[in-house]
Motif scaffolding. Structure first.
Motif, mmCIF file in Angstrom:
data_model
loop_
_atom_site.group_PDB
_atom_site.id
_atom_site.type_symbol
_atom_site.label_atom_id
_atom_site.label_comp_id
_atom_site.label_asym_id
_atom_site.label_seq_id
_atom_site.Cartn_x
_atom_site.Cartn_y
_atom_site.Cartn_z
ATOM 1 N N THR A 135 2.582 -16.800 -75.050
ATOM 2 C CA THR A 135 2.601 -16.415 -76.471
ATOM 3 C C THR A 135 2.925 -17.616 -77.361
ATOM 4 O O THR A 135 2.322 -17.801 -78.426
ATOM 5 C CB THR A 135 3.639 -15.289 -76.678
ATOM 6 N N SER A 139 0.345 -19.210 -80.049
ATOM 7 C CA SER A 139 0.752 -19.365 -81.457
ATOM 8 C C SER A 139 0.421 -20.777 -81.942
ATOM 9 O O SER A 139 -0.099 -20.969 -83.059
ATOM 10 C CB SER A 139 2.256 -19.108 -81.614
ATOM 11 N N GLU A 142 -3.295 -21.225 -82.434
ATOM 12 C CA GLU A 142 -3.769 -20.613 -83.698
ATOM 13 C C GLU A 142 -3.361 -21.448 -84.909
ATOM 14 O O GLU A 142 -4.118 -21.559 -85.871
ATOM 15 C CB GLU A 142 -3.241 -19.179 -83.836
ATOM 16 N N SER A 168 8.425 -22.314 -77.892
ATOM 17 C CA SER A 168 7.698 -22.839 -79.060
ATOM 18 C C SER A 168 8.301 -24.160 -79.500
ATOM 19 O O SER A 168 7.581 -25.126 -79.785
ATOM 20 C CB SER A 168 7.751 -21.835 -80.221
ATOM 21 N N ILE A 222 6.312 -20.286 -86.581
ATOM 22 C CA ILE A 222 6.095 -19.327 -85.491
ATOM 23 C C ILE A 222 7.230 -18.324 -85.626
ATOM 24 O O ILE A 222 8.409 -18.675 -85.473
ATOM 25 C CB ILE A 222 6.089 -20.017 -84.115
ATOM 26 N N THR A 224 9.058 -14.868 -84.460
ATOM 27 C CA THR A 224 9.170 -13.914 -83.348
ATOM 28 C C THR A 224 9.977 -12.682 -83.759
ATOM 29 O O THR A 224 10.216 -11.820 -82.927
ATOM 30 C CB THR A 224 9.866 -14.566 -82.123
ATOM 31 N N ALA A 244 2.241 -18.072 -87.770
ATOM 32 C CA ALA A 244 1.841 -17.268 -86.615
ATOM 33 C C ALA A 244 2.891 -16.178 -86.424
ATOM 34 O O ALA A 244 4.067 -16.464 -86.215
ATOM 35 C CB ALA A 244 1.753 -18.149 -85.372
ATOM 36 N N CYS A 245 2.452 -14.929 -86.518
ATOM 37 C CA CYS A 245 3.370 -13.775 -86.433
ATOM 38 C C CYS A 245 3.212 -13.161 -85.043
ATOM 39 O O CYS A 245 2.157 -12.621 -84.727
ATOM 40 C CB CYS A 245 2.957 -12.793 -87.528
ATOM 41 N N CYS A 246 4.250 -13.298 -84.208
ATOM 42 C CA CYS A 246 4.062 -12.844 -82.825
ATOM 43 C C CYS A 246 5.115 -11.869 -82.336
ATOM 44 O O CYS A 246 5.012 -11.391 -81.211
ATOM 45 C CB CYS A 246 3.962 -14.043 -81.883
ATOM 46 N N ILE A 271 -0.702 -12.782 -83.563
ATOM 47 C CA ILE A 271 -0.825 -13.320 -82.197
ATOM 48 C C ILE A 271 -0.704 -12.169 -81.211
ATOM 49 O O ILE A 271 0.252 -11.383 -81.285
ATOM 50 C CB ILE A 271 0.311 -14.338 -81.895
ATOM 51 N N SER A 273 -0.863 -11.544 -76.997
ATOM 52 C CA SER A 273 -1.071 -12.092 -75.651
ATOM 53 C C SER A 273 -1.629 -11.045 -74.692
ATOM 54 O O SER A 273 -2.105 -11.378 -73.617
ATOM 55 C CB SER A 273 0.264 -12.615 -75.087
#
Ligand SMILES: NC(=O)c1ccc[n+]([C@@H]2O[C@H](COP(=O)([O-])OP(=O)(O)OC[C@H]3O[C@@H](n4cnc5c(N)ncnc54)[C@H](OP(=O)(O)O)[C@@H]3O)[C@@H](O)[C@H]2O)c1
Length: 332
Positions: A135, A139, A142, A168, A222, A224, A244-246, A271, A273
């Motif tokens: 993930t 991220s 992207e 990350s 990034i 989370t 990036a929104c994960c 994002i 996975s």
């Protein structure tokens, strides 16, 4: 191949949920064209929810085993693209959610979920990073696809001491980025700096940045955790930046305004996975193996056996896990 094996098995007995290590036979495996001897799995937030009483009904097809990722060796397959002995990785596709998961010495899956393990990373180290590492890498890919480079400016990472956050930071730092780590655990400053963070910011300081637009601080992010922290990050991304929104560790809501989007032309990128295409996964796993050395994989990993999963599974839900937990499935 032995006909019996051990697995952490969740089942309903007279309406009561039980989750315990159980001896099973091959007839207990779900449908699929490929059978894998599992060597390692890992502990992710979703696994914590599954092991701690199947919170939010993470496992939807009981009886089944938790475990959203695994690394192991194919013992039989009808897919001509694979053969017995191939070292493989499976993450996502409902593993540990709708399909019996990796906390089991043998699993059966569909071959189109499988990634061949790249040569530059060991089976154990794929699960040192696991779904969290995949993930984090997705991220970064992207952010790169949106035009962000290490010369663009600082990148902010939330949930910094967790699995996705830690990886990350490490990966961004290796790629030459300057990284601000946002954490609720300021006592972990040294750990985060050792991973490669340039600046540490407390969660409370980010929560205090509550205006719809703040002065631009970061080229990208990034995130989370979601909710107010993500909203406040959006308010401080530089013109043309990307986020990036994960994850949703602090909530599913997003109390923001359109102003950062229409005045600063920023992008918010989702994002995923779980159903990410195989070619993108192959690229991400190869890059993970290229970027992280075997020694670094060991440094970010705590190894536990499946017998010992209860304690770390509780800690991950309390936000108290640091880095990654790899689960040894062979030596139960
Ligand atoms: N999109 C995908 O495909 C994908 C894949 C994997 C994971 N995820 C999601 O990504 C998130 C992180 O996963 P993970 O494996 O890294 O989990 P993790 O190891 O438990 O880390 C989560 C981190 O978030 C922070 N946090 C926890 N509760 C919080 C709260 N109430 N408010 C603000 N911050 C909080 C903590 O970091 P600090 O102590 O440093 O503040 C914690 O260590 C989860 O929501 C997970 O479901 C998504």
């Amino acid at each position: 191949m032995s006909n019996t094996f051990k697995a952490l098995r969740a089942e309903l007995e007279s309406e009561e949920l039980t989750i315990k290590i159980t001896e099973l036979g091959l007839e207990n495996l779900p449908d699929g064209d490929t059978t894998i001897d599992v060597h390692y799995s890992s502990l992710n937030y979703k696994d914590g929810m599954a092991v701690n009483g199947n919170k939010a009904r993470i496992m939807r097809n009981l009886p089944m085993s938790p475990g959203i990722d695994l690394a192991g060796i194919i013992s039989s397959t009808s897919d001509k693209n694979y053969k017995k002995g191939d070292e493989v990785i499976v993450t996502g596709w409902g593993l540990g959610e709708t399909h019996s998961g990796g906390y089991s010495q043998i699993v059966r899956v569909n071959s189109d979920w499988i990634i061949k393990k790249p040569d530059n990373i060991s089976l154990k180290h794929t699960m040192s990073v696991g779904t969290a590492g995949l993930t984090a890498m997705l991220s970064i890919i992207e952010l790169e696809n949106s035009g962000i480079r290490n010369s663009s400016g600082d990148i902010v990472v939330t949930g910094a001491a967790g699995g996705v956050g830690s990886l990350s930071i490490m990966l961004l730092s290796k790629l030459g980025y300057s990284v601000t780590a946002v954490t609720g655990r300021m006592e972990l400053e040294k750990y985060l700096k050792d991973l490669g963070a340039t600046n540490i910011m407390s969660r409370d300081d980010l929560l205090a940045m509550s205006r719809p637009l703040n002065s631009g601080k970061w080229a990208g992010a990034i995130d989370t955790v979601g909710s107010t922290l993500l909203a406040n990050i959006l308010s401080a991304i530089n013109y043309g930046g990307s986020v990036a929104c994960c994850g949703n560790a602090s909530g599913n809501d997003l109390p923001t305004t359109v102003l950062p989007f229409i005045l600063r032309k920023i992008q918010l990128i989702g994002i995923d996975s779980v159903y990410c295409p195989i070619n993108v996964r192959n690229d991400a796993w190869k890059r993970l193996g290229d970027l992280i050395t075997p020694e670094e994989f060991e440094n970010i990993t705590n190894e536990v056996s499946l017998n010992e999963i209860e304690k770390p599974a509780k800690l991950i839900l309390e936000g108290k896990v640091q880095g990654r937990t790899v689960v040894n499935i062979k030596d139960i």
